[in-house]
Write a protein that holds these residues in place. Structure first.
Motif, PDB file in Angstrom:
ATOM      1  N   CYS A 790      36.257  35.012  34.473  1.00 15.94           N
ATOM      2  CA  CYS A 790      37.401  34.234  34.947  1.00 15.94           C
ATOM      3  C   CYS A 790      37.636  34.535  36.424  1.00 15.94           C
ATOM      4  N   CYS A 792      40.245  34.189  38.216  1.00  8.65           N
ATOM      5  CA  CYS A 792      41.583  34.609  38.644  1.00  8.65           C
ATOM      6  C   CYS A 792      41.521  36.062  39.101  1.00  8.65           C
ATOM      7  N   GLY A 795      44.477  38.313  36.225  1.00 10.05           N
ATOM      8  CA  GLY A 795      44.663  37.981  34.818  1.00 10.05           C
ATOM      9  C   GLY A 795      45.432  36.693  34.662  1.00 10.05           C
ATOM     10  N   CYS A 796      44.983  35.836  33.736  1.00 13.14           N
ATOM     11  CA  CYS A 796      45.635  34.552  33.494  1.00 13.14           C
ATOM     12  C   CYS A 796      45.395  34.195  32.024  1.00 13.14           C
ATOM     13  N   CYS A 799      41.892  34.405  30.498  1.00 15.47           N
ATOM     14  CA  CYS A 799      41.180  35.651  30.239  1.00 15.47           C
ATOM     15  C   CYS A 799      42.025  36.619  29.410  1.00 15.47           C
ATOM     16  N   LYS A 814      43.786  43.744  34.438  1.00  6.69           N
ATOM     17  CA  LYS A 814      42.506  43.057  34.253  1.00  6.69           C
ATOM     18  C   LYS A 814      41.327  43.955  34.613  1.00  6.69           C
TER      19      LYS A 814
END
Ligand SMILES: [Zn+2]
Ligand SMILES: [Zn+2]
Length: 828
Positions: A790, A792, A795-796, A799, A814
């Motif tokens: 991912c 990002c 973290g989003c 994920c 993350k």
């Protein structure tokens, strides 16, 4: 025998031939399907055979009582579902004695639907069915039909308890299906913790559905949740309504208005036709490659500009239609250019502009500037624009019977061009003649993906299937790792007939049907004797010299809730009218019809005024909020028994029994189209306790100390790894993330260590956690990959964030999650 092949490979013919022959020969046939809708469809097909000796009839919840006696006494081909078998046919087997005595064949169609807890229930119902058949001295042949699965024979044996032959070679002719893997873009919006928000899969699906329907491409959009399906239908209809509004402004219905048109006025009409085209272009939000691959008939007729095989040219500001390969040609900028093309033809003509467009549509091969007309191929026949939005509808299981039948009929007739559905349709309703399938969100298994994609493509023609990734770690992983989808065997279908929570109620039901004897023990599996002892100790069954008896007054079949819900369903009622909209099972009610929830029915939006669990009712009222709601729960877990343990890197992997306490505590509001977060509202619902099975891993303090020293938030890292691993487990076990849950902690009371749990969300377990335990290294490696894939930063939802996290996705780390998994996993 089990036949396990793809969609439209001729499975129906393969079982129909011997089944009908058995009826002609004086026998009877029992046909089982997971849904009433599929049974109704099969019945139609049987009647079309026009075989007079074939007396086929459905026997399900929709069958009127006055017809039931006729079915029992006279039908020789009975179509039903496991629920009816369980609650009605088996308990009253004596009324069916004529039918059972002559029973030659049991057809179990779409049997890949019998997985997890539901599958385990069906496995026990089939064992009860075998006992009843034996009672009437019949030994019918079992013929199972399934989508592609790995090891179908082993699955069929678990399901029926019988040795099985398998047929897996599919020699049917097929067109090519183009599969597009589609990742929606990150938007400017910010979600929880400032994370970037990806455009929703449902928003993308709604756009594509509207586009395709306008292009006369028969399209089915599969959306994972019933709510999502309804949102897609609602949004796509709104887009068509916008288009219809533009059209009706520019092309009023009455042709006479043009009777006295001067050439000038006619030219105005053409100018407005261009505006209107531009307007349509604005509504059709076409992005890149789906259009390029689309198999619409029109594309073939327009070898020139319009076939639009250059996605790069289309993108961008001319979302429109076709694409706009040559913006200069498109006319939206130069309306006069169009009317100028054929002045002679138009000048003295009294045709309406709509006629004109229609003519262009018919002659588009010859008209250079026809770039938009393919989108409106039926214009002359459809002057009533207000009907346009009605070409799209939603479909899901749980609708009242008459609603379902109407939708199925309209789709067959072609008055419906686009349908958004949950997997209710996946289970075999025969909707033939689809050109394209949109799959909004990973459908859970490769088997389901191919099953759903296989619905597109009529008469061996080429087709399109688009998998649109959701904000979810598994979806992210798959669109970035196509090798995980293509050229791999599909999953095995997992079920666990030995689950004592499933077996117990069915032993009671079996004893109520015909008292159980020692001879029956092998039929129900190895754990039967122990479960029987337990049932006797609890006073559920009585042990007598002749066997085990059900002596209680209530109905034994009420003990088993085979659809896995537990508890009576909650009725959803419109408060102002008292109209019953549908029902949801009790555990789902906590998450879908809690007070304040947005509930959608047939594209209509409702707000839940009150969820009354005591009364079993959710009162709703019509509303048009611009947000959706997501229930969040908090979870506690304690270890009851550890059944298996093995080293994993410096840590340990375990499998065993746990007790989970879950409580829905609040709900999140997110803006309908963008997914933007609007707030978190508290809820007051009782906790639910679950005894189930879990897989968990621990890391010793010595292994995590260096990470903590490097500044990693261990709690956030474990939490992030938990969320992502829940997201990835469905790649290995046939479950979806809502079937499982997780708990993570830097220090768990029962282990004294950093621990991450993933548990089966069903009483007694369903085999998912066990499968995760068996495939732990692959599973956790894919989890790590998904997080790394991912783009990002911190973290989003694609994920490590989870929409159902009761802690508001706090804390999450993350990079820490990747480091933690690197520590745990053996070097590759
Ligand atoms: Zn991300
Ligand atoms: Zn969480």
């Amino acid at each position: 025998m089990i036949i396990s092949t793809g969609t439209a490979s001729g499975k129906s013919l393969a079982y129909l031939t011997p089944a009908v022959a058995a009826c002609l020969d004086g026998g009877t046939v029992l046909y089982l399907t997971p849904t009433k809708a599929l049974a109704a469809d099969q019945l139609r097909g049987l009647r079309e055979l026009r075989v007079t000796q074939l007396r086929a009839a459905c026997f399900d919840g929709d069958t009127p009582f006055e017809e039931r006696t006729w079915v029992r006494q006279h039908a020789n081909y009975v179509l039903t579902n496991p629920d009816m078998l369980h609650r009605s046919i088996l308990p009253r087997h004596a009324q069916w004695s004529t039918f059972f005595r002559r029973l030659r064949m049991i057809v179990i169609d779409e049997c890949h639907g019998y997985r997890g807890v539901f599958g385990s229930h069906v496995a026990q119902i089939l064992r009860r069915l075998r006992r009843v058949c034996a009672r009437y001295n019949s030994s019918p042949t079992f013929l199972l039909a399934s989508a592609t699965a790995s090891e179908p024979g082993a699955f069929a044996m678990r399901l029926t308890g019988l040795e099985m032959h398998e047929v897996t070679v599919d020699a049917s002719p097929k067109g090519a299906t183009t599969i597009a893997l589609w990742e929606p873009p990150l938007t400017e919006l910010r979600g929880e913790g400032g994370a970037p928000v990806r455009r929703t899969a449902t928003a993308e699906a709604a756009d594509l559905l509207a586009d395709l329907v306008l292009a006369d491409v028969r399209t089915l959009a599969f959306v994972r949740s019933r709510r999502g399906a309804e949102t897609v239908a609602l949004t796509a209809r709104a887009k068509l309504a916008d288009v219809a509004f533009s059209l009706s402004n520019h092309f009023p219905r009455t042709p006479h208005s043009d009777a006295t048109a001067t050439p000038e006025q006619t030219a105005d009409h053409h100018a407005s036709a261009s505006e209107q085209r531009a307007g349509i272009a604005d509504h059709l939000d076409t992005r890149s490659s789906a259009r390029a691959d689309e198999p619409s008939a029109e594309a073939g007729n327009q070898p020139g500009a319009e076939s639009g095989n250059e996605p790069s040219e289309k993108a961008g500001n001319q979302p429109g239609v076709e694409a706009g390969n040559e913006p200069g040609e498109k006319g939206s900028n130069e309306p006069s250019a169009e009317s100028g093309n054929e002045p002679g033809e138009k000048g003295g003509d009294e045709r309406t502009a709509a006629d004109e467009l229609g003519k262009e549509s018919r002659e588009r091969g010859a008209v250079p500037d026809s770039s938009l007309s393919w989108a409106l191929p039926d214009m002359p026949d459809q002057p009533d624009w207000s009907e346009l939005p009605n070409k799209i509808a939603a479909y899901r299981a749980g609708y009242l019977a008459e609603d379902r039948r109407l939708l199925e009929k309209a789709l067959r007739a072609g008055t419906l061009m686009g349908l958004a559905s949950t997997n209710a349709l996946e289970l075999g309703v025969d909707v033939s003649g689809l050109d394209a399938v949109l799959i909004a969100g990973w459908p859970g298994t490769r088997a389901s993906l191919w099953q759903q994609a296989g619905r597109a493509g009529r008469d061996g023609r080429d087709a399109l299937a688009v998998l649109i990734a959701r904000d979810d770690p598994l979806d992210t992983y798959l669109v970035h790792h196509p090798q995980a989808l293509f050229g791999r065997p599909v999953e095995a279908i997992v079920l666990d007939p030995d689950n004592p929570y499933v077996l117990g109620p069915h032993l009671c039901a079996a004893a109520a049907e015909i008292p159980l004897t020692d001879d029956d023990l092998p039929v129900f599996g190895d754990t039967t004797a122990a479960v029987l002892d337990d049932l006797v100790a609890k006073g559920m069954l009585r042990r007598r010299p002749a066997g085990w008896f059900w002596t209680r007054r209530e109905r034994a079949t009420d003990l088993a809730d085979i659809r896995g819900g537990g508890g009576a369903p909650i009725q959803v009622v419109e408060s102002s009218t008292g109209r019953l909209l549908g029902s949801v099972d009790e555990p789902s009610a906590h998450t879908t019809v809690h007070t304040g929830a947005v509930y959608l029915h047939q594209g209509e939006t409702f707000l839940v005024e009150l969820l009354d669990l005591e009364a079993g009712v959710a009162l709703v009222s019509s509303a048009t909020p611009d947000f959706t709601t997501f229930a969040r729960d908090i979870t506690d877990i304690s270890i009851l028994a550890t059944q298996r343990s093995q080293p994993l890197g410096p840590g340990t992997l375990h499998f065993g029994e746990v007790e989970v306490t879950r409580q829905v505590v609040s709900y999140l509001k997110r803006r309908l189209q963008s997914g933007e977060m609007l707030g978190d509202e508290p809820l007051d619902l009782p906790p639910r306790t679950l005894r189930t099975r879990a897989v968990w891993w621990t890391l010793p303090a010595s292994a995590v100390a260096p990470l903590a020293e490097a500044g990693i938030d261990l709690g956030g890292a474990a939490h992030a790894a938990e969320h992502a691993s829940i997201g990835l487990l469905p790649l290995f076990a046939t479950c979806d993330r809502w079937d499982i849950g997780g708990v993570s902690t830097e220090l768990h009371a029962d282990t004294g260590l950093l621990t991450v749990f993933v548990y089966d969300g069903h009483e007694g377990g369903a085999g998912f956690a066990e499968r995760g335990h068996a495939r732990a290294v692959d599973w956790l490696t894919a989890t790590r990959e998904a997080i790394v894939s991912c783009e990002c930063e911190r973290g989003c939802p694609s994920c490590i964030q989870s929409p159902k996290c009761g802690n508001g996705n706090e804390p999450l780390d993350k990079r820490g999650a990747v480091r933690l998994l690197d520590t745990l996993l053996p070097p590759q």
